[in-house]
Write an enzyme that holds these catalytic residues in place. Structure first.
Site: not given
Ligand code: 13P
Length: 250
Positions: A9-11, A95, A97, A167, A173, A213, A234-235
């Protein structure tokens, strides 16, 4: 047998050049893998080009969100049908977020799930508790509610098109990953909730990803945990080397 599903997920990261470069490199390095499903979720504006860059490979392209409406006067929204039209194959819904930064409710997530299914998209439905909820001992109650509400009106055959992502919000993050035991406990519980909503056999087919993470050095132990069938990253999905190490976990 549940095939592991690893999705990045590149956000709201990367630009056009960076998105295409990452997609093309992934295609070259793992674009023909069939033992694992690998997907990327670029920002909306790059979806079309990333789909084209990955056409003919085994890599899947997903969107990070979609509208709960079919079409019409909804300024700024992108419909599931439009996503399907440009070749997107799945969409992330609910998600944390979206839920916590933009106030999305379980009911809204459910409407999005149903629009996505109608449009022919697969869905990654995210669930997860806040740190305060874990501390209060209500993790199970929270994720059961999110799962049950999110799947309202989804019939048994359509469940095959749904992946669940657990999640925990406190792990996103933050560099603070759930331990494999913590993830396994919740994943076991979620599979039980699915079995209650549908049947044991149907629930057994659903993949449950872990997200929060996920890094190259913890993916193997997370994937070894009970009922962990993949990861939503994510990251660590923004750099070729780290995402590739995750995809190629042993
Ligand atoms: P991180 O891997 O950056 O913690 O993000 C997880 C995430 O929200 C994937 O959708």
């Amino acid at each position: 047998m549940r095939k592991p599903f690893l999705a990045g997920n590149w956000k709201m990261n990367l630009d056009r050049k960076g998105s295409l470069a990452l997609a093309k490199s992934l295609r070259e390095k793992c674009g023909s893998r069939t033992d694992r499903e690998v997907g990327v979720c670029p920002p909306f504006v790059y979806l079309d080009e990333v789909v084209r860059a990955l056409a003919g490979s085994k890599l899947r392209v997903g969107a990070q969100n979609c509208s709960d409406e079919i079409e019409g006067a909804f300024t700024g929204e992108v419909s599931a049908r439009m996503l399907k039209d440009v070749g997107v194959s799945f969409v992330i819904v609910g998600h944390s977020e979206r839920r916590h930064l933009y106030g999305e409710s379980d009911e809204l997530a459910n409407r999005k799930v149903r629009q996505a299914l109608v449009a022919g998209l697969d869905v990654i439905l995210c669930v997860g508790e806040l740190l305060a909820e874990r501390d209060q001992g209500i993790t199970e109650r929270v994720v059961a509610r999110q799962l049950t509400q999110g799947l309202k009106g989804v019939d048994e055959p359509d469940l095959a098109r749904i992946t669940i992502a657990y999640e925990p919000v406190w792990a996103i993050g933050t560099g603070r990953t759930a331990t494999p035991e913590q993830a396994g406990e919740v994943h076991n519980y979620l599979r039980g909730v699915l079995a209650g909503l549908y049947t044991d056999a149907t629930a057994a087919e659903v993949r449950i990803q872990y997200g929060g993470s996920v890094k190259p050095d913890n993916i193997a132990s997370l994937m070894a945990a009970s009922n962990v069938d993949g990861a939503l990253v994510g990251g660590a999905s923004l750099k070729l080397d780290s995402f590739l190490s995750i995809v190629e976990y042993k």
